[in-house]
Design a protein around this motif. Structure first.
Motif: not given
Length: 356
Positions: A11-15, A17-23, A31-33
């Motif tokens: 599933p898409e990690a929180h953050g 949508s803010h343009g941060h790289e998903v862990a 950055d988890p956002g």
């Protein structure tokens, strides 16, 4: 039935949508956002917001009342009143009331500000990329716009009760510092312009008493090159106001060969080369205790103000503002040193009320 799980099925990690790289397993430090924003009760319930506003205003009002209590304590409680308060025991009523009221006043302002920020101000977290120290026009305009947005969302202009009680509490708290000026003591007035030597006259002189032996001194007791400390007769160390009086009356005696004296007026105030100067430095009132017999210089150990005792105690070095005051002395019929008047200048440090 087992299913193969791949990174594409995560599933898409929180953050995200803010343009941060998903862990991921490949980069666990990415950055988890920011987590998704969850509205507070005061954001969706106006009654809850109004209740929070009243709570904050109450804290500011309590702060104002505590400040008023701080000021009233100065009027109500005498300085020497002692009360018993469990579990502290016996304490000063004035100090206890001042500490409690000022503590409540400052605590309520801080608690009110924190409660306001946590319940009524915007709590959206906004990421900001790092940038060089010198911001460009776009960044500065963005900061100004964020400040305006924050000011609008804080409700400072819209919530008048909060604004007025905050201003009232912040305006009253500094008044507690004004009343603290009372602890500086009474104004000196002309208290330093007259000492215990002021009772002396030509017809009724005051004998000089050695500070060490507590006995009157004869002229022959003062030898060239010595430094002797004296006080007026009748000033005893067990007197309740001894420290107050000696701070003005303290005297130091030197004997200089008459031909070495440079100031004619100073020589006239002395007796056969014996000069009596105030021991109190004219800088901040420290006691002078160092004397160099070859140069006739007296040195204050606090800030190194140096006085030439052979030249009317003129300041030759240091921060002192004027010469040491000198006492008119002579001898009585039995040869004892006596004072026939007060110092020629007010003793102690300079102050703006000096009339002479």
């Amino acid at each position: 039935m087992s299913h193969e799980i791949s990174d594409d099925n995560l599933p898409e990690a929180h953050g995200a949508s803010h343009g941060h790289e998903v862990a991921s397993h490949d980069d666990p430090f990415a950055d988890p956002g920011l987590p998704a924003h969850e509205p507070r009760r005061t954001d969706i319930d106006e009654r809850a917001a109004q209740r929070a506003e009243r709570q904050v205003s109450l804290l500011f009002i309590v702060s104002m009342l505590a400040t008023a209590g701080f000021i009233a304590s100065y009027v109500i409680f005498p300085i020497d009143k002692i009360v018993t308060i469990w579990p502290l025991g016996e304490v000063s009523a004035l100090n206890f009331s001042l500490g409690m009221t000022l503590g409540v006043a400052l605590f309520c302002i801080g608690a009110g500000a924190v409660h306001w920020a946590r319940t009524l101000m915007s709590d959206h977290e906004l990421p900001a990329e790092r940038h060089p120290i010198e911001a460009d026009d776009e960044v500065r305009n963005d900061v100004i716009e964020q400040f305006r947005t924050g000011a609008a969302e804080s409700g400072f202009g819209r919530r008048k009760m909060l604004r007025n009680t905050l201003i009232g509490s912040m305006a009253l708290v500094p008044l507690s510092g004004v009343v603290l000026l009372r602890d500086l003591g009474p104004l000196p007035g002309k208290s330093l312009e007259h000492t215990g030597w002021s009772k002396a006259s030509k017809t009724d002189p005051i004998p000089l008493v050695n500070m060490n032996t507590n006995k009157p001194m004869k002229a022959e007791d003062i030898v060239v090159g010595s430094l002797t400390f004296a006080k007026p007769e009748g000033l005893e160390e067990d007197a309740h106001d001894f420290q107050v009086q000696i701070a003005k009356d303290a005297l130091m005696l030197v004997r200089i060969q008459p031909e070495d004296l440079k100031d004619a007026k100073s020589a006239e105030l002395g007796f056969e080369g014996i000069l009596a100067y105030s021991k109190i430095c004219t800088h901040v009132g420290c006691p002078i205790s160092l004397y160099e017999q070859q140069t006739h210089h007296a040195l204050c150990p606090c800030h190194q103000s140096t006085f030439d005792l052979a030249d009317g105690a003129r300041v030759i070095f240091g921060p002192a503002g004027h010469p040491l005051p000198q006492l008119k002395i002579t001898v009585d019929d039995e040869g004892f040193l006596v004072a026939t008047g007060d110092f020629d200048e007010p003793v102690g440090p300079s102050y703006w009320e000096r009339s002479r």
